[in-house]
Structure formats: C-alpha cells, structure tokens
Design an enzyme around this catalytic site. Structure first.
Site, PDB file in Angstrom:
ATOM      1  N   TYR A  24       0.867  -1.180   0.000  1.00 31.98           N
ATOM      2  CA  TYR A  24       0.000   0.000   0.000  1.00 31.98           C
ATOM      3  C   TYR A  24       0.901   1.227   0.000  1.00 31.98           C
ATOM      4  O   TYR A  24       1.560   1.520   0.996  1.00 31.98           O
ATOM      5  CB  TYR A  24      -0.890  -0.061   1.240  1.00 31.98           C
ATOM      6  CG  TYR A  24      -1.948   1.013   1.361  1.00 31.98           C
ATOM      7  CD1 TYR A  24      -2.230   1.912   0.340  1.00 31.98           C
ATOM      8  CD2 TYR A  24      -2.688   1.117   2.536  1.00 31.98           C
ATOM      9  CE1 TYR A  24      -3.213   2.871   0.472  1.00 31.98           C
ATOM     10  CE2 TYR A  24      -3.684   2.069   2.685  1.00 31.98           C
ATOM     11  CZ  TYR A  24      -3.933   2.950   1.646  1.00 31.98           C
ATOM     12  OH  TYR A  24      -4.917   3.899   1.800  1.00 31.98           O
ATOM     13  N   LYS A  63      -1.378  -1.205  -4.204  1.00 34.61           N
ATOM     14  CA  LYS A  63      -2.443  -0.216  -4.174  1.00 34.61           C
ATOM     15  C   LYS A  63      -1.760   1.135  -4.110  1.00 34.61           C
ATOM     16  O   LYS A  63      -1.114   1.473  -3.116  1.00 34.61           O
ATOM     17  CB  LYS A  63      -3.365  -0.402  -2.968  1.00 34.61           C
ATOM     18  CG  LYS A  63      -4.508   0.615  -2.993  1.00 34.61           C
ATOM     19  CD  LYS A  63      -5.047   0.979  -1.643  1.00 34.61           C
ATOM     20  CE  LYS A  63      -5.961   2.199  -1.803  1.00 34.61           C
ATOM     21  NZ  LYS A  63      -6.485   2.679  -0.511  1.00 34.61           N
TER      22      LYS A  63
END
Length: 310
Positions: A140, A168
């Site tokens: 992330y 992400k």
C-alpha cells in the site's frame, strides 16, 4: 482489454467504511448492510481495515470485531483483503497473523511509518512479512500517511520475487504510477490498483487492473460499470461514468473545514451518504473526529440526488 499477465486480483475493491452507533460502538447490523450494499453493487473484493475504515482509530478488539463481522457477512463471496496496519515489521507480522486467523485471504501492508527507514529497510520489511506469513500481500503506497514513497525499483524487485502480488497506489504521483505499470506489465499474476476516485478511467487506459475507491462505499455499481466499460475497451462510456462519479465525489467538499478535519470530512461524507441511501443509520465518527451536521448532510443529499443515486 485483456490483462496479458493474468493478474490474480482485478476489479473494484473498496476500502470498507466502519459504521458506528450513536454511542460510538461498532454498528454490526450497519456493517453487515454495507457489505451487502457493496457485493450487490458488483465489487470484486473487500478491503477491510483501510484508511476509509478508520483503522488507526480502532482498538484491537474493534479490529477483530470488524473483520469477523465482514467475514461472516461476506460468506466467501469475494476475497477478503485485510490491512495489517502497524508501524514496524514485527508488529505488522503479529497483526497480520491475527488477521489471517480471523479469515483474511490477503493482506495490505504499508511501508514502515514513525520509524525512519531507507529503501533497503523498506524492501527488507516486505520480505520479512511475506516470509513469516506466506500469504498474498499488497503493498500500500500511501505517503500522505507514511511519509515514505514506495519506489518503483523496490516494488518491481518485490513483485519479481513473488513477495507482493500487487500494489495499491494512493501516492498521487502519476509519473511513478505509469512507470510502475510499465515495469510490471509482464510479471505473471501481478496487479496494480489505483486508490484514486476520479482518475480511474485514465489509470485503466494506462493498464491498471482495478481501483480501491473510498467513494465505492457510496456507489459501488458506478465503479463496476466504469471498470467493465474500460475492460471492454469502451473508454467513452468509462469516461462518462467517471465524470458522474467525479460529481458524486463533490460530497467530500461539503463539510465546513473550520470545524471538521480533512480526514473526518471525507470519511464523514461517505458515512453521511450511506445514511441518506438507507444503508446505515448513523454517521458517527471515531473519537476525536467531528460528525457531519444536518446542513452538511442536506448538501450531500443534494449531490446524491443530482447524480442519480437518490
């Protein structure tokens, strides 16, 4: 548009909001209703304990309650991708192990934060977490919260070695995002997701495999239509849907910034919209964030009406 590298994860995987009751407890029926709203809307996975889920505000017991409640409501219909949100490597491993026991199918892990790391430590961090847990891991990239940018070189090295199955990207760095797409497009099974609500059509045109939109809590079906149009190569339809969703996104700008923090404005707008849509009963925020008021709720309802959701 077919994904040449056969990514394991694609589509719309929203970061699930965490509703609370008026007295501040986790709203279990509300959380169950959110899950049903999302799955009915066509999402391809659920990202639990993300920023939109208010993860830093949740106690350990609340985190466990949220994950177990969502797992039971989901009943195996879509992958459960859970944030293992802690500052440093051993704490992430400990948190990740707990989330796996609660039913996580994959984990989302940030770069270390609070601790001051360099590129070598960031790479070692992800390798250690994967070695300890042996589960699918999304990196992330969210420097607005961690104050560390995941470099393309580090992401590519981890992807090639199978340490991470995807990224992400919520960095807001469009150059880095495109470089990551180009550098990983031939890595079998690897996914790159955008975390931004309003440039999904452009990200998909560049080769992104999906989106993790906080606004997807409000309009999951809209994001699914956008994704499906992009995958079919109909970018005119994708752009039209993105334009409408960008209008829906105006809800995050309705709160009074002199009273409500930036974080509470965005998440509070999502919750307030879900109240207006009849999905949850209360827009209560985690302490110390302010709840949105009636005037702000009215403005949000106006936007939802204008964009066809009410």
């Amino acid at each position: 548009m077919a994904f040449a590298n056969n990514p394991k994860y694609t589509g719309v995987i929203p970061p699930v909001v965490t509703p609370r009751t008026a007295d501040g407890a986790i709203d279990i029926p509300g959380l169950q209703a959110v899950v049903e709203h999302l799955i009915t809307g066509g999402v391809t996975g659920l990202f639990v304990l993300g920023s939109s889920g208010e993860v830093p505000y949740l106690t350990n017991a609340e985190r466990a309650l949220v994950v177990s409640t969502i797992r039971e409501a989901n009943a195996g219909r879509v992958p459960l991708i859970v944030g293992a949100n802690e500052q440093t490597t051993e704490r992430v491993i400990e948190e990740g192990r707990a989330m796996i026991e609660l039913g996580a199918d994959a984990l989302v892990v940030t770069t270390p934060y609070y601790a001051l790391s360099n590129a070598a430590e960031v790479e070692a961090h992800f390798r250690a977490v994967h070695a300890a847990l042996q589960i699918d891991i999304f990196a992330y990239d969210v420097p607005v919260r961690t104050h560390v940018k995941l470099s393309v070189a580090t992401a590519v090295a981890l992807a090639k070695d199978g340490v991470i199955v995807g990224v992400k990207d919520s960095s807001g760095d469009d150059v880095s995002f495109r470089q990551l797409l180009l550098a990983t497009r031939d890595i079998e099974g690897f996914s790159v997701f955008t975390g931004h609500e309003v440039v999904v059509d452009g990200a998909m045109l560049g080769g992104a495999h999906g989106v993790v939109p906080g606004l997807g809590n409000v309009d999951p079906a809209g994001y699914r239509r956008l994704f499906d149009a992009a995958v079919s190569g109909d970018f005119a339809t994708a752009a039209k849907e993105q334009d409408r969703l960008t209008d829906v996104f105006e809800i995050v700008y309705t709160p009074d910034s002199s009273r409500v923090s930036g974080g509470a404005a965005g998440l509070g707008a999502f919750k307030t919209a879900l109240v207006a849509l009849g999905v949850i009963g209360c827009n209560k925020m985690s302490t110390p964030m302010e709840d949105l008021n009636e005037a702000e709720a009215s403005a949000i309802s106006g936007i939802l009406t204008r964009t066809g959701l009410l």
